[in-house]
Design a protein around this motif. Structure first.
Motif, short mmCIF file in Angstrom:
data_model
loop_
_atom_site.label_atom_id
_atom_site.label_comp_id
_atom_site.label_asym_id
_atom_site.label_seq_id
_atom_site.Cartn_x
_atom_site.Cartn_y
_atom_site.Cartn_z
N MET A 165 0.84 -1.19 0.00
CA MET A 165 0.00 0.00 0.00
C MET A 165 0.88 1.25 0.00
O MET A 165 1.95 1.24 0.57
CB MET A 165 -0.87 0.03 1.25
CG MET A 165 -2.06 -0.87 1.16
SD MET A 165 -3.18 -0.63 2.54
CE MET A 165 -2.21 -1.29 3.87
N ILE A 166 0.35 2.28 -0.62
CA ILE A 166 1.06 3.55 -0.57
C ILE A 166 0.41 4.44 0.48
O ILE A 166 -0.68 4.17 0.95
CB ILE A 166 1.10 4.24 -1.96
CG1 ILE A 166 -0.30 4.54 -2.49
CG2 ILE A 166 1.88 3.40 -2.95
CD1 ILE A 166 -0.31 5.30 -3.79
N SER A 167 1.10 5.49 0.85
CA SER A 167 0.65 6.39 1.89
C SER A 167 -0.72 6.99 1.57
O SER A 167 -1.03 7.28 0.42
CB SER A 167 1.67 7.51 2.06
OG SER A 167 1.20 8.51 2.92
N SER B 175 15.40 -1.47 -4.19
CA SER B 175 15.13 -2.43 -3.12
C SER B 175 13.73 -2.20 -2.55
O SER B 175 13.11 -1.16 -2.76
CB SER B 175 16.16 -2.29 -2.00
OG SER B 175 15.97 -1.06 -1.31
N TYR B 176 13.29 -3.17 -1.78
CA TYR B 176 12.02 -3.06 -1.07
C TYR B 176 12.06 -1.89 -0.08
O TYR B 176 11.07 -1.18 0.09
CB TYR B 176 11.70 -4.37 -0.35
CG TYR B 176 10.47 -4.27 0.53
CD1 TYR B 176 9.21 -4.24 -0.04
CD2 TYR B 176 10.59 -4.18 1.91
CE1 TYR B 176 8.07 -4.14 0.76
CE2 TYR B 176 9.46 -4.08 2.71
CZ TYR B 176 8.21 -4.06 2.13
OH TYR B 176 7.10 -3.95 2.91
N LYS B 177 13.21 -1.68 0.54
CA LYS B 177 13.33 -0.58 1.50
C LYS B 177 13.08 0.76 0.83
O LYS B 177 12.48 1.65 1.42
CB LYS B 177 14.71 -0.59 2.16
CG LYS B 177 14.86 -1.68 3.18
CD LYS B 177 16.20 -1.56 3.88
CE LYS B 177 16.31 -2.62 4.95
NZ LYS B 177 17.55 -2.49 5.71
N ASP B 178 13.52 0.91 -0.42
CA ASP B 178 13.25 2.16 -1.15
C ASP B 178 11.76 2.35 -1.36
O ASP B 178 11.22 3.44 -1.21
CB ASP B 178 13.97 2.15 -2.50
CG ASP B 178 15.47 2.28 -2.37
OD1 ASP B 178 15.95 2.73 -1.31
OD2 ASP B 178 16.16 1.93 -3.34
N VAL B 179 11.07 1.28 -1.70
CA VAL B 179 9.62 1.34 -1.95
C VAL B 179 8.87 1.69 -0.66
O VAL B 179 7.82 2.35 -0.71
CB VAL B 179 9.12 0.03 -2.57
CG1 VAL B 179 7.60 0.02 -2.70
CG2 VAL B 179 9.75 -0.19 -3.93
N CYS B 180 9.39 1.30 0.49
CA CYS B 180 8.74 1.61 1.76
C CYS B 180 8.57 3.11 1.97
O CYS B 180 7.64 3.54 2.66
CB CYS B 180 9.53 1.02 2.93
SG CYS B 180 9.29 -0.75 3.12
N ARG B 181 9.41 3.92 1.35
CA ARG B 181 9.26 5.38 1.49
C ARG B 181 7.92 5.84 0.94
O ARG B 181 7.33 6.79 1.44
CB ARG B 181 10.41 6.09 0.80
CG ARG B 181 11.73 5.93 1.52
CD ARG B 181 12.76 6.92 1.02
NE ARG B 181 12.92 6.92 -0.41
CZ ARG B 181 13.87 6.26 -1.08
NH1 ARG B 181 14.73 5.53 -0.42
NH2 ARG B 181 13.94 6.32 -2.38
N ALA B 182 7.40 5.18 -0.09
CA ALA B 182 6.09 5.54 -0.64
C ALA B 182 4.97 5.16 0.33
O ALA B 182 3.94 5.82 0.39
CB ALA B 182 5.86 4.87 -1.99
N ARG B 183 5.18 4.12 1.09
CA ARG B 183 4.18 3.70 2.07
C ARG B 183 4.10 4.67 3.24
O ARG B 183 3.03 4.92 3.78
CB ARG B 183 4.49 2.30 2.57
CG ARG B 183 3.47 1.79 3.53
CD ARG B 183 3.72 0.38 3.93
NE ARG B 183 2.61 -0.11 4.73
CZ ARG B 183 2.54 -1.32 5.22
NH1 ARG B 183 3.50 -2.18 5.00
NH2 ARG B 183 1.51 -1.68 5.93
#
Length: 102
Positions: A1-3, A60-68
């Motif tokens: 999910m995104i923020s 990486s997945y960690k980069d994508v977490c910033r959108a969440r």
């Protein structure tokens, strides 16, 4: 999910924020209202809603977490967007929760 910060935005608006502020390339989105996967949709074809899934090209997945965990307030104030919910977003969630007597 995104923020939930992206709620109500068009795909191009959200993709621009992701690229400019988060260094992420958003390529598609999917709402949970049976509208299906939308790859690079036009502004009049898709509006992002809460609990929307974002599809990204990232290292990486960690980069994508910033959108969440994206928070416009934190970004504006120069705070790092990390890998968990920020204090101002937790406070806004707590403010919308009904008070219960125990």
């Amino acid at each position: 999910m995104i923020s939930s910060e992206f709620d109500g935005m068009t795909f191009p608006q959200a993709a621009e924020i992701c690229y400019r502020d988060l260094n992420l390339l958003m390529i598609a989105v999917e709402n949970f209202d049976n509208s299906g996967l939308a790859i690079n949709p036009l502004p009049d074809q898709f509006t992002i809603r809460k609990e929307c899934l974002g599809y990204f090209i990232a290292s990486s997945y960690k980069d994508v977490c910033r959108a969440r965990y994206y928070c416009a307030v934190c970004l504006k104030e120069g705070r790092d967007i990390g890998f968990r919910q920020c204090k101002c977003r937790m406070e806004s969630v707590a403010a919308t929760q009904p008070l219960t007597n125990v």
